[in-house]
Write a protein that holds these residues in place. Structure first.
Motif, PDB file in Angstrom:
ATOM      1  N   GLY A   1       0.855  -1.410  -0.170  1.00  0.00           N
ATOM      2  CA  GLY A   1      -0.372  -0.020  -0.026  1.00  0.00           C
ATOM      3  C   GLY A   1       0.693   1.323  -0.261  1.00  0.00           C
ATOM      4  N   PHE A   2       0.074   2.793   0.000  1.00  0.00           N
ATOM      5  CA  PHE A   2       0.941   3.381   0.307  1.00  0.00           C
ATOM      6  C   PHE A   2       1.393   4.458   1.675  1.00  0.00           C
ATOM      7  N   GLY A   3       2.619   4.905   1.122  1.00  0.00           N
ATOM      8  CA  GLY A   3       2.851   6.126   2.580  1.00  0.00           C
ATOM      9  C   GLY A   3       2.802   7.021   2.443  1.00  0.00           C
ATOM     10  N   GLY A   4       4.301   7.730   3.327  1.00  0.00           N
ATOM     11  CA  GLY A   4       4.624   9.022   2.642  1.00  0.00           C
ATOM     12  C   GLY A   4       3.957   9.955   3.612  1.00  0.00           C
ATOM     13  N   GLY A   5       4.781  11.134   2.779  1.00  0.00           N
ATOM     14  CA  GLY A   5       4.060  12.505   3.215  1.00  0.00           C
ATOM     15  C   GLY A   5       3.244  13.065   3.305  1.00  0.00           C
ATOM     16  N   CYS A   6       2.503  12.474   1.837  1.00  0.00           N
ATOM     17  CA  CYS A   6       1.607  13.091   1.162  1.00  0.00           C
ATOM     18  C   CYS A   6      -0.228  12.521   1.260  1.00  0.00           C
ATOM     19  N   LEU A   7       0.243  11.549   0.863  1.00  0.00           N
ATOM     20  CA  LEU A   7      -1.295  10.588  -0.149  1.00  0.00           C
ATOM     21  C   LEU A   7      -2.337  10.432   1.550  1.00  0.00           C
ATOM     22  N   PRO A   8      -0.981   9.158   2.434  1.00  0.00           N
ATOM     23  CA  PRO A   8      -1.374   9.083   4.236  1.00  0.00           C
ATOM     24  C   PRO A   8      -2.650  10.542   4.656  1.00  0.00           C
ATOM     25  N   LYS A   9      -1.588  11.656   4.897  1.00  0.00           N
ATOM     26  CA  LYS A   9      -2.068  12.877   5.690  1.00  0.00           C
ATOM     27  C   LYS A   9      -3.542  13.198   4.731  1.00  0.00           C
ATOM     28  N   ASP A  10      -2.770  14.101   3.322  1.00  0.00           N
ATOM     29  CA  ASP A  10      -4.075  14.471   2.517  1.00  0.00           C
ATOM     30  C   ASP A  10      -5.365  13.605   2.349  1.00  0.00           C
ATOM     31  N   ILE A  11      -5.178  13.031   2.669  1.00  0.00           N
ATOM     32  CA  ILE A  11      -6.768  12.101   2.304  1.00  0.00           C
ATOM     33  C   ILE A  11      -7.404  12.601   3.912  1.00  0.00           C
ATOM     34  N   ARG A  12      -6.563  12.649   4.673  1.00  0.00           N
ATOM     35  CA  ARG A  12      -7.505  12.224   6.222  1.00  0.00           C
ATOM     36  C   ARG A  12      -7.570  13.693   6.353  1.00  0.00           C
ATOM     37  N   ALA A  13      -7.006  15.085   5.969  1.00  0.00           N
ATOM     38  CA  ALA A  13      -7.260  16.415   6.118  1.00  0.00           C
ATOM     39  C   ALA A  13      -8.218  16.568   5.149  1.00  0.00           C
ATOM     40  N   PHE A  14      -8.818  16.065   4.136  1.00  0.00           N
ATOM     41  CA  PHE A  14      -9.915  16.234   3.515  1.00  0.00           C
ATOM     42  C   PHE A  14     -11.277  15.877   4.106  1.00  0.00           C
ATOM     43  N   MET A  15     -10.839  14.577   4.702  1.00  0.00           N
ATOM     44  CA  MET A  15     -12.203  13.728   5.397  1.00  0.00           C
ATOM     45  C   MET A  15     -12.292  15.286   6.372  1.00  0.00           C
ATOM     46  N   ALA A  16     -11.062  15.386   7.251  1.00  0.00           N
ATOM     47  CA  ALA A  16     -11.589  16.873   7.985  1.00  0.00           C
ATOM     48  C   ALA A  16     -12.102  17.066   7.725  1.00  0.00           C
ATOM     49  N   ARG A  17     -11.671  18.095   6.745  1.00  0.00           N
ATOM     50  CA  ARG A  17     -12.021  19.448   6.315  1.00  0.00           C
ATOM     51  C   ARG A  17     -14.061  19.455   5.595  1.00  0.00           C
ATOM     52  N   ALA A  18     -14.105  18.097   4.730  1.00  0.00           N
ATOM     53  CA  ALA A  18     -15.455  17.730   4.543  1.00  0.00           C
ATOM     54  C   ALA A  18     -16.471  17.319   5.844  1.00  0.00           C
ATOM     55  N   GLY A  19     -15.912  17.318   6.424  1.00  0.00           N
ATOM     56  CA  GLY A  19     -16.964  17.020   7.912  1.00  0.00           C
ATOM     57  C   GLY A  19     -16.811  18.611   8.060  1.00  0.00           C
ATOM     58  N   GLU A  20     -16.016  19.012   8.421  1.00  0.00           N
ATOM     59  CA  GLU A  20     -15.967  20.403   8.875  1.00  0.00           C
ATOM     60  C   GLU A  20     -16.928  21.667   7.960  1.00  0.00           C
ATOM     61  N   LEU A  21     -17.686  20.422   6.842  1.00  0.00           N
ATOM     62  CA  LEU A  21     -18.341  21.582   5.805  1.00  0.00           C
ATOM     63  C   LEU A  21     -19.691  21.192   5.642  1.00  0.00           C
ATOM     64  N   GLY A  22     -20.479  20.368   6.860  1.00  0.00           N
ATOM     65  CA  GLY A  22     -21.513  19.534   7.058  1.00  0.00           C
ATOM     66  C   GLY A  22     -21.251  18.571   5.689  1.00  0.00           C
ATOM     67  N   VAL A  23     -20.085  17.934   5.171  1.00  0.00           N
ATOM     68  CA  VAL A  23     -20.546  16.748   3.574  1.00  0.00           C
ATOM     69  C   VAL A  23     -19.675  15.457   3.926  1.00  0.00           C
TER      70      VAL A  23
END
Length: 437
Positions: free
Chosen positions: A259-281
């Motif tokens: 699978g994937f790792g590194g400094g981009c994909l894991p933290k980016d998808i998690r931040a994306f989910m967090a921001r979606a939650g803040e936006l109510g979506v």
């Protein structure tokens, strides 16, 4: 043009050197004095193919310099903001502390007509907030969002010859002014007919995280298929070959494994989910939780596979792990699947020896309790199991007959489906891989 680059980590250092290569006068600014000293002396502070040569060439031209003094950005026409946005400790969201502090430090040195171009990967809405703050501090300056799309191991090529450019611009005359300056910055790539997408702030901020989320989903999809293949006796590599011929799907990023790792994909998808939650979506991105879960599950499954080939227990077994970086052609060990598996096996009683062509130094800092070797042969000496964890070419091309001379037991785990199973089996090895018979 005169350009400043604020933040000289992985993104900023490459961007600064590349902009100087394109003919601009560039000053790079960073708070890390040791890093600035390395860069000022044309020493790359991390491994990236082609970067040392690019730094040396650009520095020798007189068009590239580095400093810790933010005031030296004054007089630049375009200021690229390239600082990191790591995952918050204990949370999924992105930490914007570096972005905000760097932006605040810049404001005292910005002049009317200047363009600040954000390149950091940030939650949607960040650019709007920064533009508002810029409007108060210097109404004559313009903020744009110009996301980066670098691949570690190919960052120099991706900067000098990008596959696309994206400008997130404000409306009206400020946007037109900013576009004209960016077109001048990127005149050489644009002359090569690189696609240019001109859009708004929100879309420009979403491009990088949307792209990373799509790639992560594709990787986790084939790894989910690998789980089904193991349950049914199917072969995930043949499956990927077959569906990859469909032009709508494609074969790239359909390689099952750790699978994937590194400094981009894991933290980016998690931040994306967090921001979606803040936006109510948040429900719109709920599938990314399973993408993340599948990815982490592959690491646990690899430890289980090591246990299976070792007769039910890895306690006291010597396991050679080939690879520490999260991907080949990099020394980056952030969220590395290879090191995660190595650490899990050691915690469960195995004696683990890790090797990597470039990442041993960084791996030692992160996991000092692991043992390390300089070569694959040294790591495999006396080993009961050999695990390919990072698909460096030199590991994919290892001669199994020669390696058999130094191991205790001929058992190989192909964590990246990068080896030829028939070749290894012909040399007497027990070969196992995720998703394959």
């Amino acid at each position: 043009m005169r350009i400043s680059v604020i933040g000289c980590g992985y993104l900023g250092a490459v961007h600064a050197a590349a902009m100087a290569k394109l003919g601009h006068d560039v000053v790079g600014v960073d708070v890390d004095a040791a890093k600035v000293d390395d860069l000022a002396n044309a020493r790359a502070p991390f491994f990236e193919p082609g970067l040392p040569e690019l730094l040396a060439e650009s520095s020798a031209s007189g068009r590239l310099r580095f400093t810790t003094d933010m005031s030296e950005i004054a007089g630049s026409q375009v200021h690229f903001l390239c600082v990191g946005t790591p995952q918050k400790r204990g949370e999924f969201g992105a930490d914007l502390g570096y972005v905000n502090s760097a932006f605040d430090a810049m404001l005292a040195h910005i002049s009317p007509g200047d363009v600040i171009a954000g390149k950091s990967t940030v939650p949607v809405g960040t650019a709007e907030n920064l533009a508002e703050r810029l409007g108060v501090a210097e109404p004559g300056a313009v903020l744009v969002w110009n996301p980066e799309f670098l691949r570690e191991g190919f960052a120099v090529k991706d900067t000098l010859h990008p596959d696309r450019l994206v400008y997130g611009l404000p409306d009206g005359a400020p946007g037109e002014h900013a576009k004209a300056l960016l077109d001048e910055v990127y005149a050489t790539p644009l002359s090569e007919h690189i696609p240019l997408v001109v859009t708004d702030y929100a879309t420009a901020q979403l491009v990088k995280v949307a792209a990373n989320s799509f790639l992560a989903t594709k990787i986790s999809f084939i790894n989910a298929m690998a789980e089904l293949c193991e349950a049914t006796g199917a072969d995930v590599t043949s499956l990927a070959d077959a569906i990859g011929h469909d032009a709508r799907i494609g074969r790239r990023f359909l390689n099952a494994g750790l699978g994937f790792g590194g400094g981009c994909l894991p933290k980016d998808i998690r931040a994306f989910m967090a921001r979606a939650g803040e936006l109510g979506v948040d429900q719109a991105l709920s599938f990314l939780r399973e993408v993340d879960s599948i990815n982490m599950r592959r690491r646990v499954r690899m430890v289980d596979l090591a246990r299976e080939v070792s007769g039910g227990s890895i306690v006291g077994r010597r396991i050679a792990v080939l690879g520490a970086a999260f991907k080949p052609n990099s020394d980056d060990v952030r969220d590395s699947p290879a090191l995660s598996v190595a650490a899990q096996m050691q915690l469960q009683g195995a004696h683990v020896v890790v090797t990597d062509p470039q990442a041993i130094g960084n791996a030692r800092k992160k996991w000092p309790d692991l043992s390390f070797a300089d070569t694959a042969e040294e790591a495999a000496t006396g080993a009961d199991v050999v695990l390919l964890a990072t698909e460096w070419d030199e590991y994919r091309e290892i001669d199994p007959e020669k390696l058999a001379l130094v191991v205790r037991e001929k058992r190989v785990l192909d964590g990246r489906n990068g080896l030829d199973p028939e070749l290894w089996r012909a040399a007497g090895w027990t070969y196992r891989a995720l998703g394959r018979r």
